[in-house]
Enzyme design. Structure first.
Site, PDB file in Angstrom:
ATOM      1  N   HIS A   1       0.849  -1.196   0.000  1.00 41.84           N
ATOM      2  CA  HIS A   1       0.000   0.000   0.000  1.00 41.84           C
ATOM      3  C   HIS A   1       0.882   1.242   0.000  1.00 41.84           C
ATOM      4  O   HIS A   1       1.791   1.388   0.827  1.00 41.84           O
ATOM      5  CB  HIS A   1      -0.906   0.018   1.228  1.00 41.84           C
ATOM      6  CG  HIS A   1      -1.851   1.174   1.264  1.00 41.84           C
ATOM      7  ND1 HIS A   1      -2.996   1.230   0.485  1.00 41.84           N
ATOM      8  CD2 HIS A   1      -1.817   2.348   1.951  1.00 41.84           C
ATOM      9  CE1 HIS A   1      -3.626   2.369   0.702  1.00 41.84           C
ATOM     10  NE2 HIS A   1      -2.930   3.065   1.592  1.00 41.84           N
ATOM     11  N   SER A   2       0.654   2.158  -0.953  1.00 45.85           N
ATOM     12  CA  SER A   2       1.370   3.421  -1.058  1.00 45.85           C
ATOM     13  C   SER A   2       2.877   3.148  -1.187  1.00 45.85           C
ATOM     14  O   SER A   2       3.290   2.467  -2.116  1.00 45.85           O
ATOM     15  CB  SER A   2       1.034   4.311   0.142  1.00 45.85           C
ATOM     16  OG  SER A   2       1.429   5.641  -0.088  1.00 45.85           O
ATOM     17  N   MET A   3       3.710   3.643  -0.267  1.00 48.43           N
ATOM     18  CA  MET A   3       5.136   3.355  -0.367  1.00 48.43           C
ATOM     19  C   MET A   3       5.390   1.856  -0.430  1.00 48.43           C
ATOM     20  O   MET A   3       6.324   1.388  -1.085  1.00 48.43           O
ATOM     21  CB  MET A   3       5.894   3.957   0.815  1.00 48.43           C
ATOM     22  CG  MET A   3       7.407   3.738   0.743  1.00 48.43           C
ATOM     23  SD  MET A   3       8.308   4.145   2.269  1.00 48.43           S
ATOM     24  CE  MET A   3       7.975   2.664   3.256  1.00 48.43           C
TER      25      MET A   3
ATOM     26  N   ALA B   1       3.862  -0.306  -2.023  1.00 50.07           N
ATOM     27  CA  ALA B   1       3.762  -0.802  -3.398  1.00 50.07           C
ATOM     28  C   ALA B   1       5.093  -0.661  -4.116  1.00 50.07           C
ATOM     29  O   ALA B   1       5.465  -1.517  -4.937  1.00 50.07           O
ATOM     30  CB  ALA B   1       2.666  -0.050  -4.156  1.00 50.07           C
TER      31      ALA B   1
ATOM     32  N   SER C   1      -1.341  -0.988  -4.347  1.00 51.06           N
ATOM     33  CA  SER C   1      -2.471  -0.247  -3.797  1.00 51.06           C
ATOM     34  C   SER C   1      -2.109   1.214  -3.567  1.00 51.06           C
ATOM     35  O   SER C   1      -1.080   1.522  -2.950  1.00 51.06           O
ATOM     36  CB  SER C   1      -2.891  -0.894  -2.468  1.00 51.06           C
ATOM     37  OG  SER C   1      -3.827  -0.105  -1.766  1.00 51.06           O
TER      38      SER C   1
END
Length: 255
Positions: free
Chosen positions: A95-97, A99, A122
């Site tokens: 998720h975010s970083m 990813a 994500s």
């Protein structure tokens, strides 16, 4: 080291061990996040998928350890920790970083001869779609970092009520933002694993074009779906996302 002995790793958490699982899913947190962000997520999967979560150094029970302030540094450190768990098909969810760390980890796993089953990205634009930020968040003072935490609405409100806890969390947050903001994509061959992108429809940090550009990083297939919500849409639509991830992992096991 085998998967059965890997449980002692400081990097890996298993909140719901599934010893008879057909596949594993490794979850990588966002900037400032910890393994416990995925607690409810991990427990929502059925017994066919063994969910592992990553604990970066510098937070929670690892708060005394020095942080790793680069995406590639995190991926480099994770490879040897993760390979023992690749005794079964292994998918990655970031998720975010997380990813970006997941993508770099996937590159390394593929290079080691253990490509992931699938990569789930994500709330993050593709690695090849950087954004210029004239005022990097990791260079802000403590007040600026706290304002960013509040704006994202992904942090337990109790953190803001505990000054000591908040101050302890700031070094890891600053390090993670430095990692995310200084990351520079290096072109390399596409992944063999499919990439599945999931975003929040109101997330200003990821445009549809930036999300679709993940397709350029794989030759194994691409999909994209959107849910109502912002950067942390995941907390609002956990069951739906778990359903999507689970179905795609199990479909990937079919001959």
């Amino acid at each position: 080291m085998t998967a059965t002995t890997a449980g002692s790793s400081a990097w890996i958490r298993r909140y719901r061990p599934a010893e008879q699982a057909r596949a594993r899913l490794l979850c990588l947190p966002h900037a400032g996040g910890s393994a416990s962000f995925y607690l409810r997520f991990a427990r929502a999967f059925g017994p066919e998928i063994d969910v592992l979560t990553v604990q970066y150094p510098g937070r929670q029970d690892r708060w005394r350890e020095p942080c790793v302030d680069s995406v590639t540094g995190l991926a480099d450190a994770l490879v040897d920790e993760v390979l023992p768990w690749a005794d079964r098909p292994l998918a990655l969810f970031g998720h975010s970083m997380g990813a970006m760390v997941g993508y770099e980890l996937a590159v390394r796993l593929q290079g080691a001869g253990s490509p992931p089953l699938a990569v789930f990205a994500s709330a993050r634009r593709a690695p090849s779609r950087p954004r210029d930020n004239p005022a990097p968040i990791h260079l802000r003072d403590d007040r600026g970092l706290i304002e960013e935490l509040r704006a994202l609405s992904g942090t337990d409100v109790r953190v803001f009520e505990d000054e000591g806890l908040l101050r302890r969390a700031l070094p890891a947050l600053r390090s993670d933002y430095k990692a995310a903001e200084t990351y520079r994509y290096v072109p390399r061959p596409p992944l063999s694993a499919p990439i599945h992108v999931i975003v929040g429809s109101e997330d200003g940090r990821v445009t549809p074009d930036e999300a679709r550009a993940w397709a350029d990083h794989t030759e194994g297939g691409f999909s994209m779906e959107s849910h109502p919500g912002g950067h942390f849409y995941l907390t609002q639509h956990l069951s739906s996302v778990v359903g999507t991830v689970s179905s795609r992992i199990l479909a990937g096991l079919l001959p």
